[in-house]
Design a protein around this motif. Sequence first.
Motif, PDB file in Angstrom:
ATOM      1  N   SER A   8     -19.347  13.831   9.939  1.00 23.61           N
ATOM      2  CA  SER A   8     -20.652  13.379  10.413  1.00 23.61           C
ATOM      3  C   SER A   8     -20.557  12.994  11.885  1.00 23.61           C
ATOM      4  N   ASP A   9     -21.719  12.972  12.558  1.00 22.30           N
ATOM      5  CA  ASP A   9     -21.739  12.547  13.965  1.00 22.30           C
ATOM      6  C   ASP A   9     -21.178  11.144  14.102  1.00 22.30           C
ATOM      7  N   GLY A  10     -21.457  10.299  13.102  1.00 20.33           N
ATOM      8  CA  GLY A  10     -20.983   8.916  13.144  1.00 20.33           C
ATOM      9  C   GLY A  10     -19.470   8.844  13.208  1.00 20.33           C
ATOM     10  N   LEU A  11     -18.823   9.646  12.389  1.00 18.37           N
ATOM     11  CA  LEU A  11     -17.354   9.654  12.364  1.00 18.37           C
ATOM     12  C   LEU A  11     -16.797  10.199  13.681  1.00 18.37           C
ATOM     13  N   LYS A  12     -17.458  11.239  14.215  1.00 19.65           N
ATOM     14  CA  LYS A  12     -17.007  11.808  15.494  1.00 19.65           C
ATOM     15  C   LYS A  12     -17.084  10.765  16.605  1.00 19.65           C
ATOM     16  N   GLU A  13     -18.228  10.064  16.635  1.00 20.88           N
ATOM     17  CA  GLU A  13     -18.398   9.049  17.673  1.00 20.88           C
ATOM     18  C   GLU A  13     -17.363   7.950  17.538  1.00 20.88           C
ATOM     19  N   GLU A  14     -17.046   7.615  16.292  1.00 14.40           N
ATOM     20  CA  GLU A  14     -16.072   6.554  16.065  1.00 14.40           C
ATOM     21  C   GLU A  14     -14.684   6.972  16.554  1.00 14.40           C
ATOM     22  N   VAL A  15     -14.287   8.195  16.248  1.00 18.05           N
ATOM     23  CA  VAL A  15     -12.971   8.693  16.689  1.00 18.05           C
ATOM     24  C   VAL A  15     -12.908   8.684  18.220  1.00 18.05           C
ATOM     25  N   SER A  16     -13.982   9.164  18.834  1.00 20.80           N
ATOM     26  CA  SER A  16     -14.047   9.235  20.285  1.00 20.80           C
ATOM     27  C   SER A  16     -13.985   7.829  20.902  1.00 20.80           C
ATOM     28  N   ARG A  17     -14.706   6.900  20.284  1.00 18.63           N
ATOM     29  CA  ARG A  17     -14.790   5.532  20.813  1.00 18.63           C
ATOM     30  C   ARG A  17     -13.469   4.784  20.663  1.00 18.63           C
ATOM     31  N   VAL A  18     -12.893   4.801  19.458  1.00 13.97           N
ATOM     32  CA  VAL A  18     -11.699   3.983  19.249  1.00 13.97           C
ATOM     33  C   VAL A  18     -10.518   4.474  20.093  1.00 13.97           C
ATOM     34  N   TRP A  19     -10.383   5.782  20.252  1.00 19.45           N
ATOM     35  CA  TRP A  19      -9.266   6.299  21.043  1.00 19.45           C
ATOM     36  C   TRP A  19      -9.616   6.408  22.530  1.00 19.45           C
ATOM     37  N   GLY A  20     -10.926   6.302  22.837  1.00 16.47           N
ATOM     38  CA  GLY A  20     -11.353   6.444  24.229  1.00 16.47           C
ATOM     39  C   GLY A  20     -11.125   7.853  24.760  1.00 16.47           C
ATOM     40  N   ILE A  21     -11.448   8.870  23.947  1.00 14.50           N
ATOM     41  CA  ILE A  21     -11.176  10.262  24.335  1.00 14.50           C
ATOM     42  C   ILE A  21     -12.414  11.141  24.158  1.00 14.50           C
ATOM     43  N   ASP A  22     -12.391  12.307  24.814  1.00 20.99           N
ATOM     44  CA  ASP A  22     -13.454  13.294  24.599  1.00 20.99           C
ATOM     45  C   ASP A  22     -13.217  13.965  23.248  1.00 20.99           C
ATOM     46  N   TYR A  23     -14.305  14.154  22.509  1.00 20.27           N
ATOM     47  CA  TYR A  23     -14.207  14.777  21.180  1.00 20.27           C
ATOM     48  C   TYR A  23     -14.617  16.239  21.285  1.00 20.27           C
ATOM     49  N   HIS A  24     -13.709  17.143  20.965  1.00 20.15           N
ATOM     50  CA  HIS A  24     -14.040  18.563  20.938  1.00 20.15           C
ATOM     51  C   HIS A  24     -13.900  19.058  19.514  1.00 20.15           C
ATOM     52  N   GLU A  25     -14.950  19.710  19.053  1.00 18.96           N
ATOM     53  CA  GLU A  25     -14.920  20.184  17.676  1.00 18.96           C
ATOM     54  C   GLU A  25     -14.457  21.641  17.625  1.00 18.96           C
ATOM     55  N   VAL A  26     -13.685  21.965  16.623  1.00 22.11           N
ATOM     56  CA  VAL A  26     -13.179  23.328  16.456  1.00 22.11           C
ATOM     57  C   VAL A  26     -13.583  23.811  15.068  1.00 22.11           C
ATOM     58  N   TYR A  27     -14.108  25.038  15.006  1.00 22.67           N
ATOM     59  CA  TYR A  27     -14.504  25.601  13.713  1.00 22.67           C
ATOM     60  C   TYR A  27     -13.723  26.880  13.452  1.00 22.67           C
ATOM     61  N   GLY A  28     -13.418  27.101  12.206  1.00 18.84           N
ATOM     62  CA  GLY A  28     -12.771  28.350  11.849  1.00 18.84           C
ATOM     63  C   GLY A  28     -12.518  28.385  10.360  1.00 18.84           C
ATOM     64  N   LEU A  29     -12.108  29.548   9.874  1.00 19.16           N
ATOM     65  CA  LEU A  29     -11.747  29.676   8.469  1.00 19.16           C
ATOM     66  C   LEU A  29     -10.734  30.801   8.356  1.00 19.16           C
ATOM     67  N   SER A  30      -9.820  30.649   7.429  1.00 19.18           N
ATOM     68  CA  SER A  30      -8.694  31.578   7.370  1.00 19.18           C
ATOM     69  C   SER A  30      -9.163  33.009   7.135  1.00 19.18           C
ATOM     70  N   GLU A  31     -10.221  33.202   6.349  1.00 13.84           N
ATOM     71  CA  GLU A  31     -10.702  34.549   6.051  1.00 13.84           C
ATOM     72  C   GLU A  31     -11.080  35.297   7.326  1.00 13.84           C
ATOM     73  N   ILE A  32     -11.469  34.571   8.363  1.00 10.42           N
ATOM     74  CA  ILE A  32     -11.864  35.215   9.618  1.00 10.42           C
ATOM     75  C   ILE A  32     -10.684  35.256  10.589  1.00 10.42           C
ATOM     76  N   ILE A  33      -9.970  34.155  10.741  1.00 14.53           N
ATOM     77  CA  ILE A  33      -8.742  34.137  11.555  1.00 14.53           C
ATOM     78  C   ILE A  33      -7.973  32.827  11.351  1.00 14.53           C
ATOM     79  N   GLY A  34      -8.714  31.736  11.056  1.00 13.88           N
ATOM     80  CA  GLY A  34      -8.155  30.382  11.069  1.00 13.88           C
ATOM     81  C   GLY A  34      -8.969  29.597  12.075  1.00 13.88           C
ATOM     82  N   PRO A  35      -8.464  28.462  12.585  1.00 13.53           N
ATOM     83  CA  PRO A  35      -9.224  27.761  13.624  1.00 13.53           C
ATOM     84  C   PRO A  35      -9.359  28.676  14.843  1.00 13.53           C
ATOM     85  N   GLY A  36     -10.465  28.509  15.601  1.00 17.32           N
ATOM     86  CA  GLY A  36     -10.626  29.326  16.806  1.00 17.32           C
ATOM     87  C   GLY A  36     -11.831  30.244  16.769  1.00 17.32           C
ATOM     88  N   VAL A  37     -12.608  30.196  15.686  1.00 16.17           N
ATOM     89  CA  VAL A  37     -13.837  31.001  15.650  1.00 16.17           C
ATOM     90  C   VAL A  37     -14.805  30.455  16.710  1.00 16.17           C
TER      91      VAL A  37
END
Length: 431
Positions: free
Chosen positions: A215-244
């Motif tokens: 959820s957006d809430g969890l993303k914001e929390e990860v970004s906030r607590v670590w003080g880092i930029d959050y980049h999301e990665v999507y993928g699935l093994s049937e297509i290639i794995g992460p990196g789609v």
Amino acid sequence: MLWNEIEGAPREKIEEVQLARLQETLKRVYELTSFYKEKFDELELTPSDITSLKDIEKLPFTKKQDLRNHYPFGLFTVPMSEVVRIHSSSGTTGKPTVVGYTKHDMDVWNEVMARVFTMAGATADDVVHNAYGYGLFTGGLGFHNGAETIGATTVPVSSGFTDRQILLMKDFNATILAATPSFALHMYEAAKKTGNDYLKDFKLKAGVFGAEPTSDGLKEEVSRVWGIDYHEVYGLSEIIGPGVSSSCKHSKLLHINEDHFYPEIVDHKTGEVLADGERGELVITSLTKQALPIIRYRTGDITSLHRSPCECGRTLVRMESIVGRVDDMIIVNGVNVYPSQVEHVIANAEGVTLNYQIIADKKGHLDKIDILVEVSEDVMSDSIPEMEKIKKDIQQSLANNLYINANVKLVEPRTIERSMGKAVRVIDKRV
Ligand SMILES: [Zn+2]
């Protein structure tokens, strides 16, 4: 900075590359697999009938079950001597799905993962702490190879052993974290316990996160607590794995590497192709895969496509973060409800945790929906007015944002049934 020129190419150029690669892929599957040959013949189609990208809509879909039916290597289009890597899904429901890669496929995968890291601002000067699990799952090695491709110092920590991870992350001066968002949060909680002022000892600046619905809430929390930029990665093994696809620093939408993976959004019931901006099931055709090319693969993930220009200069089409799974979606009195949307509402509420459960049932002819939410440890009190307010706020927010009238019940911490450590999200008593 772009990793490949094509990421910022004019649309006509991208489409020209897509069509040429699509035609090549269709020839390959038609000539080399009986599965696609039969499907094409049934529709009285040959690869030469596909002369525009729009024609892709005439092609048959491929489903996860098709991969299972041809377990393990039945849909491969190269001899095993050309296959250099195998990955496989866990197969919790039925046979696992097996995927293979030639040397060329590995180059494609490394390239798209290099794009992911570059999009997150990483360079050869960075230290990548890779906490994705290594093994048959594509996460660990996918991120690993991408980080090495850009020349970053790559630390293959894999998952587990949290305390040691935190120590290494600090001592090796990790600048980029690759992990599932829930593990990133777990590491933060553990780091907090290890001492004072620990945050100043970490050099983290960004993270590449994915592999689980978030959820957006969890993303914001990860970004906030670590003080880092959050980049999301999507993928699935049937297509290639992460990196789609992955997100740049300018927006939450994810740029799809569409010179390798051709995306469509379809109505998951009728299969009809939907317009840009409309939500439906993501369907992907691989354009460059050799070992296991795949035509119009039904991902089961719900999202939408967007072609508005992005400030980063990439012209690749963008998708929104996955809204939910076709299988998870429930319909309550005619309204589509995705657990991830409910989670978003709960993440923005005060005094509760992200452990919740949606229970759908019938009351007379109508559907009724109960949502159990575990309150935070520090909130569980006897203050009835306080609890009433929390409950009312969540109900109001669900009604305003998702148009559902749910009965919210607050429950004590750790009382909702768990499966593999996670709260069971949906119980549908109507089926
Ligand atoms: Zn961008």
